[in-house]
Design a protein around this motif. Structure first.
Motif, PDB file in Angstrom:
ATOM      1  N   GLU A  24       0.851  -1.192   0.000  1.00 44.83           N
ATOM      2  CA  GLU A  24       0.000   0.000   0.000  1.00 44.83           C
ATOM      3  C   GLU A  24       0.880   1.232   0.000  1.00 44.83           C
ATOM      4  OE1 GLU A  24      -2.927  -0.143   3.091  1.00 44.83           O
ATOM      5  OE2 GLU A  24      -3.312  -2.267   2.739  1.00 44.83           O
ATOM      6  N   HIS A  25       0.494   2.232  -0.768  1.00 39.15           N
ATOM      7  CA  HIS A  25       1.263   3.469  -0.835  1.00 39.15           C
ATOM      8  C   HIS A  25       0.993   4.314   0.411  1.00 39.15           C
ATOM      9  CE1 HIS A  25       2.613   2.755  -4.906  1.00 39.15           C
ATOM     10  NE2 HIS A  25       1.383   2.373  -5.206  1.00 39.15           N
ATOM     11  N   LEU A  26       2.055   4.919   0.931  1.00 38.96           N
ATOM     12  CA  LEU A  26       1.921   5.764   2.111  1.00 38.96           C
ATOM     13  C   LEU A  26       1.519   7.177   1.699  1.00 38.96           C
ATOM     14  CD1 LEU A  26       5.197   4.791   4.013  1.00 38.96           C
ATOM     15  CD2 LEU A  26       2.905   3.898   4.390  1.00 38.96           C
ATOM     16  N   SER A  27       0.747   7.804   2.558  1.00 39.03           N
ATOM     17  CA  SER A  27       0.457   9.217   2.342  1.00 39.03           C
ATOM     18  C   SER A  27       1.717  10.007   2.693  1.00 39.03           C
ATOM     19  CB  SER A  27      -0.706   9.665   3.228  1.00 39.03           C
ATOM     20  OG  SER A  27      -0.298   9.677   4.590  1.00 39.03           O
ATOM     21  N   ALA A  28       1.752  11.274   2.347  1.00 43.15           N
ATOM     22  CA  ALA A  28       2.924  12.102   2.652  1.00 43.15           C
ATOM     23  C   ALA A  28       3.181  12.142   4.158  1.00 43.15           C
ATOM     24  CB  ALA A  28       2.733  13.516   2.106  1.00 43.15           C
ATOM     25  N   GLU A  29       2.123  12.277   4.954  1.00 43.78           N
ATOM     26  CA  GLU A  29       2.276  12.326   6.411  1.00 43.78           C
ATOM     27  C   GLU A  29       2.818  11.003   6.949  1.00 43.78           C
ATOM     28  OE1 GLU A  29      -1.448  13.435   8.087  1.00 43.78           O
ATOM     29  OE2 GLU A  29      -1.315  15.501   7.364  1.00 43.78           O
ATOM     30  N   GLU A  30       2.322   9.879   6.436  1.00 44.27           N
ATOM     31  CA  GLU A  30       2.803   8.575   6.885  1.00 44.27           C
ATOM     32  C   GLU A  30       4.266   8.375   6.496  1.00 44.27           C
ATOM     33  OE1 GLU A  30      -1.208   5.825   6.679  1.00 44.27           O
ATOM     34  OE2 GLU A  30      -0.166   6.312   4.813  1.00 44.27           O
ATOM     35  N   ALA A  31       4.629   8.827   5.305  1.00 40.18           N
ATOM     36  CA  ALA A  31       6.017   8.709   4.852  1.00 40.18           C
ATOM     37  C   ALA A  31       6.948   9.523   5.747  1.00 40.18           C
ATOM     38  CB  ALA A  31       6.140   9.158   3.401  1.00 40.18           C
ATOM     39  N   ILE A  32       6.545  10.730   6.110  1.00 42.19           N
ATOM     40  CA  ILE A  32       7.367  11.584   6.975  1.00 42.19           C
ATOM     41  C   ILE A  32       7.505  10.944   8.357  1.00 42.19           C
ATOM     42  CG2 ILE A  32       7.418  13.798   8.195  1.00 42.19           C
ATOM     43  CD1 ILE A  32       6.234  15.018   5.592  1.00 42.19           C
ATOM     44  N   ARG A  33       6.397  10.420   8.899  1.00 44.74           N
ATOM     45  CA  ARG A  33       6.461   9.732  10.198  1.00 44.74           C
ATOM     46  C   ARG A  33       7.401   8.534  10.137  1.00 44.74           C
ATOM     47  NH1 ARG A  33       0.880  10.856  10.972  1.00 44.74           N
ATOM     48  NH2 ARG A  33       0.366   8.916   9.921  1.00 44.74           N
ATOM     49  N   HIS A  34       7.347   7.794   9.033  1.00 39.59           N
ATOM     50  CA  HIS A  34       8.230   6.633   8.869  1.00 39.59           C
ATOM     51  C   HIS A  34       9.693   7.065   8.825  1.00 39.59           C
ATOM     52  CE1 HIS A  34       9.561   2.681   7.592  1.00 39.59           C
ATOM     53  NE2 HIS A  34      10.232   3.254   6.611  1.00 39.59           N
ATOM     54  N   ILE A  35       9.980   8.119   8.094  1.00 42.99           N
ATOM     55  CA  ILE A  35      11.360   8.619   7.990  1.00 42.99           C
ATOM     56  C   ILE A  35      11.851   9.112   9.337  1.00 42.99           C
ATOM     57  CG2 ILE A  35      12.793  10.469   7.003  1.00 42.99           C
ATOM     58  CD1 ILE A  35      11.013  10.166   4.453  1.00 42.99           C
ATOM     59  N   LEU A  36      11.048   9.902  10.050  1.00 41.46           N
ATOM     60  CA  LEU A  36      11.455  10.430  11.350  1.00 41.46           C
ATOM     61  C   LEU A  36      11.567   9.328  12.396  1.00 41.46           C
ATOM     62  CD1 LEU A  36       9.379  13.731  11.465  1.00 41.46           C
ATOM     63  CD2 LEU A  36      11.816  13.456  10.959  1.00 41.46           C
ATOM     64  N   GLY A  37      10.789   8.270  12.249  1.00 41.67           N
ATOM     65  CA  GLY A  37      10.827   7.173  13.201  1.00 41.67           C
ATOM     66  C   GLY A  37      11.964   6.191  12.960  1.00 41.67           C
ATOM     67  N   ASN A  38      12.637   6.309  11.827  1.00 40.38           N
ATOM     68  CA  ASN A  38      13.735   5.408  11.479  1.00 40.38           C
ATOM     69  C   ASN A  38      14.949   6.223  11.050  1.00 40.38           C
ATOM     70  OD1 ASN A  38      12.311   2.704  11.564  1.00 40.38           O
ATOM     71  ND2 ASN A  38      10.988   3.862  10.210  1.00 40.38           N
ATOM     72  N   PRO A  39      15.603   6.893  11.992  1.00 41.56           N
ATOM     73  CA  PRO A  39      16.725   7.758  11.627  1.00 41.56           C
ATOM     74  C   PRO A  39      17.917   6.967  11.096  1.00 41.56           C
ATOM     75  CG  PRO A  39      16.621   7.523  13.991  1.00 41.56           C
ATOM     76  CD  PRO A  39      15.398   6.834  13.426  1.00 41.56           C
ATOM     77  N   ILE A  40      18.725   7.618  10.290  1.00 41.21           N
ATOM     78  CA  ILE A  40      19.947   7.009   9.771  1.00 41.21           C
ATOM     79  C   ILE A  40      20.939   6.923  10.920  1.00 41.21           C
ATOM     80  CG2 ILE A  40      21.884   7.328   8.189  1.00 41.21           C
ATOM     81  CD1 ILE A  40      19.900   8.806   6.343  1.00 41.21           C
ATOM     82  N   THR A  41      21.466   5.731  11.159  1.00 37.76           N
ATOM     83  CA  THR A  41      22.377   5.538  12.288  1.00 37.76           C
ATOM     84  C   THR A  41      23.828   5.450  11.856  1.00 37.76           C
ATOM     85  OG1 THR A  41      22.067   3.152  12.138  1.00 37.76           O
ATOM     86  CG2 THR A  41      20.621   4.351  13.652  1.00 37.76           C
ATOM     87  N   LYS A  42      24.066   5.305  10.564  1.00 38.55           N
ATOM     88  CA  LYS A  42      25.433   5.190  10.066  1.00 38.55           C
ATOM     89  C   LYS A  42      25.850   6.533   9.462  1.00 38.55           C
ATOM     90  CE  LYS A  42      28.238   2.683   6.809  1.00 38.55           C
ATOM     91  NZ  LYS A  42      28.300   3.047   5.423  1.00 38.55           N
ATOM     92  N   PRO A  43      27.050   7.047   9.846  1.00 41.72           N
ATOM     93  CA  PRO A  43      27.496   8.311   9.245  1.00 41.72           C
ATOM     94  C   PRO A  43      27.620   8.171   7.741  1.00 41.72           C
ATOM     95  CG  PRO A  43      28.910   7.680  11.081  1.00 41.72           C
ATOM     96  CD  PRO A  43      27.995   6.529  10.815  1.00 41.72           C
ATOM     97  N   LEU A  44      27.217   9.194   7.040  1.00 42.16           N
ATOM     98  CA  LEU A  44      27.248   9.176   5.584  1.00 42.16           C
ATOM     99  C   LEU A  44      27.979  10.400   5.048  1.00 42.16           C
ATOM    100  CD1 LEU A  44      23.521   8.307   4.936  1.00 42.16           C
ATOM    101  CD2 LEU A  44      25.433   6.748   4.846  1.00 42.16           C
ATOM    102  N   GLY A  45      28.457  10.272   3.856  1.00 37.82           N
ATOM    103  CA  GLY A  45      28.988  11.416   3.148  1.00 37.82           C
ATOM    104  C   GLY A  45      30.377  11.834   3.551  1.00 37.82           C
TER     105      GLY A  45
END
Length: 79
Positions: free
Chosen positions: A33-54
């Motif tokens: 199922e496709h996420l709404s914009a709000e659900e996508a943002i909640r998913h991103i904020l709830g799963n932060p990147i833990t490995k240093p990048l760049g």
């Protein structure tokens, strides 16, 4: 024939009104199922990147390499 439902406790529960004959062999396909914009943002904020990048990780690796080379210890760092 197609029937829809949801999985609960590893058992497929058909939507109301959907019926299959007893003993019928079935093939289950997961529909994403496709996420709404709000659900996508909640998913991103709830799963932060833990490995240093760049660039920061590149600089840290370079620093570790220089620290391991004792022949470079007394040389000034480049600007």
């Amino acid at each position: 024939m197609t029937a829809k439902g949801k999985v609960k406790g590893n058992i497929v529960v058909l939507d109301e009104g959907e019926k299959l004959p007893d003993g019928a062999r079935v093939e289950v396909r997961v529909v994403e199922e496709h996420l709404s914009a709000e659900e996508a943002i909640r998913h991103i904020l709830g799963n932060p990147i833990t490995k240093p990048l760049g660039m920061l990780e590149i600089l840290r690796e370079d620093r570790r390499e220089r620290e391991e080379r004792f022949d470079q210890w007394m040389k000034p760092e480049p600007d």
